[in-house]
Enzyme design. Sequence first.
Site, PDB file in Angstrom:
ATOM      1  N   ALA A  54       0.815  -1.225   0.000  1.00 15.87           N
ATOM      2  CA  ALA A  54       0.000   0.000   0.000  1.00 15.87           C
ATOM      3  C   ALA A  54       0.844   1.269   0.000  1.00 15.87           C
ATOM      4  O   ALA A  54       0.408   2.324  -0.461  1.00 15.87           O
ATOM      5  CB  ALA A  54      -0.930  -0.014   1.204  1.00 15.87           C
TER       6      ALA A  54
ATOM      7  N   PHE B 192      -2.538   0.870   5.259  1.00 15.76           N
ATOM      8  CA  PHE B 192      -3.341   0.179   6.288  1.00 15.76           C
ATOM      9  C   PHE B 192      -2.781   0.360   7.696  1.00 15.76           C
ATOM     10  O   PHE B 192      -3.539   0.581   8.650  1.00 15.76           O
ATOM     11  CB  PHE B 192      -3.405  -1.325   5.957  1.00 15.76           C
ATOM     12  CG  PHE B 192      -4.112  -1.614   4.677  1.00 15.76           C
ATOM     13  CD1 PHE B 192      -3.405  -1.803   3.483  1.00 15.76           C
ATOM     14  CD2 PHE B 192      -5.500  -1.647   4.634  1.00 15.76           C
ATOM     15  CE1 PHE B 192      -4.066  -2.047   2.294  1.00 15.76           C
ATOM     16  CE2 PHE B 192      -6.168  -1.898   3.434  1.00 15.76           C
ATOM     17  CZ  PHE B 192      -5.446  -2.082   2.265  1.00 15.76           C
TER      18      PHE B 192
ATOM     19  N   GLN C 260       0.456  -6.488  -3.681  1.00 17.73           N
ATOM     20  CA  GLN C 260      -0.628  -6.773  -2.722  1.00 17.73           C
ATOM     21  C   GLN C 260      -1.752  -5.754  -2.920  1.00 17.73           C
ATOM     22  O   GLN C 260      -2.811  -5.876  -2.311  1.00 17.73           O
ATOM     23  CB  GLN C 260      -0.124  -6.663  -1.283  1.00 17.73           C
ATOM     24  CG  GLN C 260       0.996  -7.639  -0.940  1.00 17.73           C
ATOM     25  CD  GLN C 260       1.586  -7.332   0.418  1.00 17.73           C
ATOM     26  OE1 GLN C 260       1.229  -7.943   1.427  1.00 17.73           O
ATOM     27  NE2 GLN C 260       2.494  -6.366   0.468  1.00 17.73           N
TER      28      GLN C 260
ATOM     29  N   HIS D 232      -3.775 -10.010  -4.049  1.00 22.37           N
ATOM     30  CA  HIS D 232      -4.976  -9.816  -3.224  1.00 22.37           C
ATOM     31  C   HIS D 232      -6.176  -9.385  -4.049  1.00 22.37           C
ATOM     32  O   HIS D 232      -7.132  -8.821  -3.528  1.00 22.37           O
ATOM     33  CB  HIS D 232      -4.695  -8.798  -2.095  1.00 22.37           C
ATOM     34  CG  HIS D 232      -3.703  -9.310  -1.105  1.00 22.37           C
ATOM     35  ND1 HIS D 232      -3.029  -8.500  -0.229  1.00 22.37           N
ATOM     36  CD2 HIS D 232      -3.234 -10.563  -0.887  1.00 22.37           C
ATOM     37  CE1 HIS D 232      -2.206  -9.241   0.515  1.00 22.37           C
ATOM     38  NE2 HIS D 232      -2.306 -10.499   0.131  1.00 22.37           N
TER      39      HIS D 232
ATOM     40  N   CYS E 162     -26.806  -8.981  -7.443  1.00 23.71           N
ATOM     41  CA  CYS E 162     -26.722  -9.704  -8.713  1.00 23.71           C
ATOM     42  C   CYS E 162     -28.131  -9.989  -9.228  1.00 23.71           C
ATOM     43  O   CYS E 162     -29.093  -9.977  -8.450  1.00 23.71           O
ATOM     44  CB  CYS E 162     -25.978 -11.024  -8.455  1.00 23.71           C
ATOM     45  SG  CYS E 162     -25.845 -12.110  -9.879  1.00 23.71           S
TER      46      CYS E 162
ATOM     47  N   ILE F 106       8.991   6.429  -1.677  1.00 20.26           N
ATOM     48  CA  ILE F 106       9.188   5.561  -2.849  1.00 20.26           C
ATOM     49  C   ILE F 106       9.260   6.370  -4.144  1.00 20.26           C
ATOM     50  O   ILE F 106      10.144   6.178  -4.978  1.00 20.26           O
ATOM     51  CB  ILE F 106       8.056   4.524  -2.926  1.00 20.26           C
ATOM     52  CG1 ILE F 106       8.207   3.498  -1.804  1.00 20.26           C
ATOM     53  CG2 ILE F 106       8.016   3.831  -4.281  1.00 20.26           C
ATOM     54  CD1 ILE F 106       6.969   2.686  -1.545  1.00 20.26           C
TER      55      ILE F 106
HETATM   56  N1  APR Z   1       7.269   5.576   0.765  1.00 18.57           N
HETATM   57  C1  APR Z   1       7.770   4.541   1.497  1.00 18.57           C
HETATM   58  N2  APR Z   1       7.030   3.807   2.382  1.00 18.57           N
HETATM   59  C2  APR Z   1       5.732   4.175   2.539  1.00 18.57           C
HETATM   60  C3  APR Z   1       5.138   5.241   1.821  1.00 18.57           C
HETATM   61  C4  APR Z   1       5.974   5.956   0.909  1.00 18.57           C
HETATM   62  N3  APR Z   1       5.504   6.993   0.177  1.00 18.57           N
HETATM   63  N4  APR Z   1       3.830   5.356   2.224  1.00 18.57           N
HETATM   64  C5  APR Z   1       3.620   4.395   3.150  1.00 18.57           C
HETATM   65  N5  APR Z   1       4.754   3.687   3.340  1.00 18.57           N
HETATM   66  C6  APR Z   1       4.923   2.497   4.191  1.00 18.57           C
HETATM   67  C7  APR Z   1       4.284   2.613   5.554  1.00 18.57           C
HETATM   68  O1  APR Z   1       5.215   3.090   6.500  1.00 18.57           O
HETATM   69  C8  APR Z   1       3.862   1.164   5.854  1.00 18.57           C
HETATM   70  O2  APR Z   1       4.810   0.502   6.693  1.00 18.57           O
HETATM   71  O3  APR Z   1       4.225   1.465   3.534  1.00 18.57           O
HETATM   72  C9  APR Z   1       3.854   0.476   4.491  1.00 18.57           C
HETATM   73  C10 APR Z   1       2.489  -0.064   4.122  1.00 18.57           C
HETATM   74  O4  APR Z   1       2.235  -1.147   4.994  1.00 18.57           O
HETATM   75  P1  APR Z   1       0.726  -1.597   5.225  1.00 18.57           P
HETATM   76  O5  APR Z   1      -0.107  -0.389   5.478  1.00 18.57           O
HETATM   77  O6  APR Z   1       0.749  -2.709   6.232  1.00 18.57           O
HETATM   78  O7  APR Z   1       0.257  -2.151   3.805  1.00 18.57           O
HETATM   79  P2  APR Z   1       0.608  -3.554   3.158  1.00 18.57           P
HETATM   80  O8  APR Z   1       1.925  -4.073   3.655  1.00 18.57           O
HETATM   81  O9  APR Z   1       0.447  -3.404   1.692  1.00 18.57           O
HETATM   82  O10 APR Z   1      -0.575  -4.504   3.734  1.00 18.57           O
HETATM   83  C11 APR Z   1      -0.628  -5.829   3.237  1.00 18.57           C
HETATM   84  O11 APR Z   1      -2.728  -6.140   4.397  1.00 18.57           O
HETATM   85  O12 APR Z   1      -4.789  -5.334   4.959  1.00 18.57           O
HETATM   86  C12 APR Z   1      -4.127  -6.181   4.126  1.00 18.57           C
HETATM   87  O13 APR Z   1      -4.829  -6.890   2.025  1.00 18.57           O
HETATM   88  C13 APR Z   1      -4.323  -5.776   2.694  1.00 18.57           C
HETATM   89  O14 APR Z   1      -2.760  -5.885   0.853  1.00 18.57           O
HETATM   90  C14 APR Z   1      -2.924  -5.462   2.205  1.00 18.57           C
HETATM   91  C15 APR Z   1      -2.061  -6.270   3.151  1.00 18.57           C
END
Ligand code: APR
Length: 237
Positions: A18, A29, A95, A113, A140, A224
Amino acid sequence: MLKQWILDSAYTVIFTGAGMSTESGLPDFRSSRGLWKQKDPSQIASIQALNENVQDFIEFYRTRVLGVKEYKPHRGHYILAKWEDIGIIQSIITQNVDGFHQLAGSKRVAELHGTLQKLHCQSCGKEYSSEEYIKEDYYCKCGGILRPSIVLFGEALPEEAFNFSLRETEKAELFIVLGSSLSVTPANQLPLFAKENGAKLVIVNQEPTALDFYADLVFHDRKIGELLKELDQELDM
Ligand code: APR
């Protein structure tokens, strides 16, 4: 160093979470402003929620569908698509369910996902566009309820996407994680699997992740989008 690793690698796989889409305007998240800071995922992102909490479920996912229609891929998504075109990277395992990698032009993308761009009937499986949620059509023709074609907690991952991801991970010489806390299985096993298969593991994430200890290189202080822009300029392709 990362630039040289990218140039030296014959097979580079990108793994996104995310954090790849926050610079497009979508919330993640688990960071301080993340969706799971406001909602308990087990109460909203589960089959149980769909069955027992359908109004909240639909409201939550309609908001997310509106989000992926309103916001767009950012420069980082387009850089990854360009890098695939010119052979610098070979595939993306994501994801994310926003479809932004494909919208930016990436072709070899595995959506572990699922996607918010599609819905399907929980009863008969018929597929619909997520426009139905925009129009507030939630059922549906068979009478079953429409739900986003994403993986809810407790559901199995799409087999084809997972198998593709396993194959890509096996081939990786360089495996770069962009914006994931690496806290959800089985997706978070892939970076480990890459490492066990001899790949270099790089993690770009603004907060510590569960797998930093295993990484060959970790960036906690970079966004990023900026890092990808900088690398793209250095690679000057
Ligand atoms: N640059 C670098 N890192 C970033 C940035 C950015 N611009 N924005 C956010 N982050 C980091 C945050 O610090 C966080 O640790 O991205 C990470 C996102 O982690 P999560 O919010 O846990 O998301 P993710 O790892 O994709 O979650 C996995 O969990 O809820 C489920 O299905 C959902 O696909 C998701 C899965």
